[in-house]
Design a protein around this motif. Structure first.
Motif, PDB file in Angstrom:
ATOM      1  N   ALA A  24       0.830  -1.206   0.000  1.00 50.76           N
ATOM      2  CA  ALA A  24       0.000   0.000   0.000  1.00 50.76           C
ATOM      3  C   ALA A  24       0.863   1.254   0.000  1.00 50.76           C
ATOM      4  N   GLU A  25       2.001   1.200   0.685  1.00 51.47           N
ATOM      5  CA  GLU A  25       2.877   2.363   0.733  1.00 51.47           C
ATOM      6  C   GLU A  25       3.467   2.666  -0.642  1.00 51.47           C
ATOM      7  N   ASP A  26       3.858   1.628  -1.376  1.00 56.29           N
ATOM      8  CA  ASP A  26       4.369   1.831  -2.733  1.00 56.29           C
ATOM      9  C   ASP A  26       3.285   2.400  -3.649  1.00 56.29           C
ATOM     10  N   ALA A  27       2.061   1.927  -3.463  1.00 55.98           N
ATOM     11  CA  ALA A  27       0.949   2.444  -4.263  1.00 55.98           C
ATOM     12  C   ALA A  27       0.702   3.915  -3.969  1.00 55.98           C
ATOM     13  N   LEU A  28       0.794   4.299  -2.688  1.00 54.85           N
ATOM     14  CA  LEU A  28       0.622   5.704  -2.323  1.00 54.85           C
ATOM     15  C   LEU A  28       1.711   6.561  -2.958  1.00 54.85           C
ATOM     16  N   ASN A  29       2.937   6.073  -2.951  1.00 51.65           N
ATOM     17  CA  ASN A  29       4.029   6.808  -3.591  1.00 51.65           C
ATOM     18  C   ASN A  29       3.784   6.938  -5.092  1.00 51.65           C
ATOM     19  N   ARG A  30       3.256   5.886  -5.708  1.00 49.24           N
ATOM     20  CA  ARG A  30       2.954   5.940  -7.135  1.00 49.24           C
ATOM     21  C   ARG A  30       1.917   7.025  -7.425  1.00 49.24           C
ATOM     22  N   LEU A  31       0.881   7.088  -6.600  1.00 49.30           N
ATOM     23  CA  LEU A  31      -0.144   8.111  -6.785  1.00 49.30           C
ATOM     24  C   LEU A  31       0.408   9.511  -6.546  1.00 49.30           C
ATOM     25  N   ALA A  32       1.297   9.640  -5.549  1.00 50.39           N
ATOM     26  CA  ALA A  32       1.841  10.955  -5.210  1.00 50.39           C
ATOM     27  C   ALA A  32       2.778  11.474  -6.289  1.00 50.39           C
ATOM     28  N   GLN A  33       3.508  10.587  -6.931  1.00 46.41           N
ATOM     29  CA  GLN A  33       4.526  10.992  -7.894  1.00 46.41           C
ATOM     30  C   GLN A  33       4.016  11.044  -9.325  1.00 46.41           C
TER      31      GLN A  33
END
Length: 377
Positions: A328-337
């Motif tokens: 989930a943390e990697d997915a959040l980073n993907r959305l943020a970037q």
């Protein structure tokens, strides 16, 4: 972290970069030294001599900052942490740690390495100033560099997060309690107190005729306040999402569109009927694109009945496709970037669900409402 940084060179495997804001502080230092400090301590020199001396001092100061951050970076690498580079910016320099330290001991040694380097530099410059005689141009320059490195070391040891001293405080609290999140909260609180104090002092100084010095303290206070609160909030997010996978937080079996469907049907039968603004496009059992409300608005409404989804759909690529097993943390980073507001969850090309920022934030809000995701760290 910095959107307008430029790489200068690589030192011991670390990229050294400067942010655009660095130009402002560099110019302010040169102006302050050439118009105030050096004419006062070295009267009788030409203006060009003061300018050259000030530029030399500014460059040496920033070299000192790089060495300060390099010390942090070398120790962090020794503990297995990734470093995104060292960046000079408006308020000095920063070593961009990719990960949080894994133990209180590593946090302590990473944090203390920078001030130790500054103390060493202060001693070396001070010794060199004594050797040079202390009163001449070279001695005065070396003495200034010794003093500024000493100030840098002492200021950074103030126990207020995110200063080095605040990280040392966090390491101590973490070691005592075994709870990194709670230690960060307390150290961040100390950072907030420092920030408010700096802003109050700066405002008083500005109103009392302190000029740019007061305004500078206010700016530093704002930076410390935002950095301390931001660091704690980031850790809250990481703590809430730790151990979670995309499959657990996504919206499964979302409403979809077919390439042959008209935009009018998509709007009426899918978006309006089910209150969704995003629809993956599925053809022959595979995800082939997506359509959202923003894309729909680019097409004249009177054309919707004669335009198919396949005519206008956005193509999918690795930036918007994620696997259910992604953290989930990697997915959040993907959305943020990235440019996408939603991620399409697939196995192969088969649709499994959709993950939005709202899904992630909703989970984080529930976890925090329940008192946080305690993991015994």
């Amino acid at each position: 972290m910095f959107g307008h940084s430029v790489k200068l060179f690589t030192l011991m495997g670390f990229e050294i970069k400067i942010d655009a804001s660095w130009l402002l502080i560099a110019a302010l230092i040169v102006w302050s030294l050439s118009s105030g400090y050096f004419p006062q301590v070295l009267p009788g020199l030409s203006q060009s001599a003061y300018l050259i001396l000030s530029i030399t001092a500014m460059l040496a100061l920033f070299a000192s900052l790089i060495l300060h951050e390099l010390a942090h970076s070398l120790v962090a690498r020794r503990y297995g942490l990734g470093i995104g580079g060292i960046t000079l910016f408006l308020f000095g320099g920063v070593a961009e740690l990719v990960d949080e330290p894994k133990s209180a001991a590593s946090e302590f040694w990473i944090a203390i390495a920078g001030p130790i380097m500054s103390f060493v530099l202060a001693g070396l410059f001070g010794l060199a100033a004594l050797v040079a005689g202390g009163a001449g141009v070279v001695g005065i320059l070396l003495g200034y560099l010794a003093s500024i490195n000493l100030v840098l070391a002492v200021f950074n040891l103030i126990p207020a997060f995110p200063l080095d001293g605040g990280r040392v405080l966090r390491a101590w609290l973490w070691q005592r309690s075994g709870d990194m999140l709670e230690a960060t909260r307390k150290a961040s609180g100390a950072g907030t107190v420092l920030a408010i104090g700096l802003m109050g002092l700066g405002l008083f100084s500005a109103l009392s005729g302190g000029g740019i010095g007061g305004a500078w303290l206010v700016l530093i206070g704002f930076f410390v306040l935002n950095a301390s609160r931001g660091a704690y909030q980031r850790l809250l997010v990481q703590d809430s999402l730790k151990g979670r996978r995309v499959a657990e937080l996504m919206t499964p079996d979302p409403w979809t569109a077919h390439p042959d469907m008209t935009l009018a049907d998509l709007a009426d039968r899918v978006m309006m009927a089910h209150a969704v603004s995003f629809a993956p496009v599925v053809g022959d059992g595979a995800v082939v694109g997506y359509v959202d409300a923003q894309l729909m608005r680019t097409i004249a409404r009177e054309e919707w009945a004669n335009t198919t989804v396949g005519d206008v759909m956005a193509a999918v690529d690795d930036s918007c496709l994620v696997a259910p097993r992604m953290t989930a943390e990697d997915a959040l980073n993907r959305l943020a970037q990235g440019p996408h507001r939603k991620l399409i969850v697939v196995e192969g090309r088969q649709l499994r669900g959709v993950l939005s920022l709202r899904d992630l934030m909703g989970h984080i809000a529930v976890v925090q409402a329940l008192g946080g995701a305690r993991t015994g760290r």
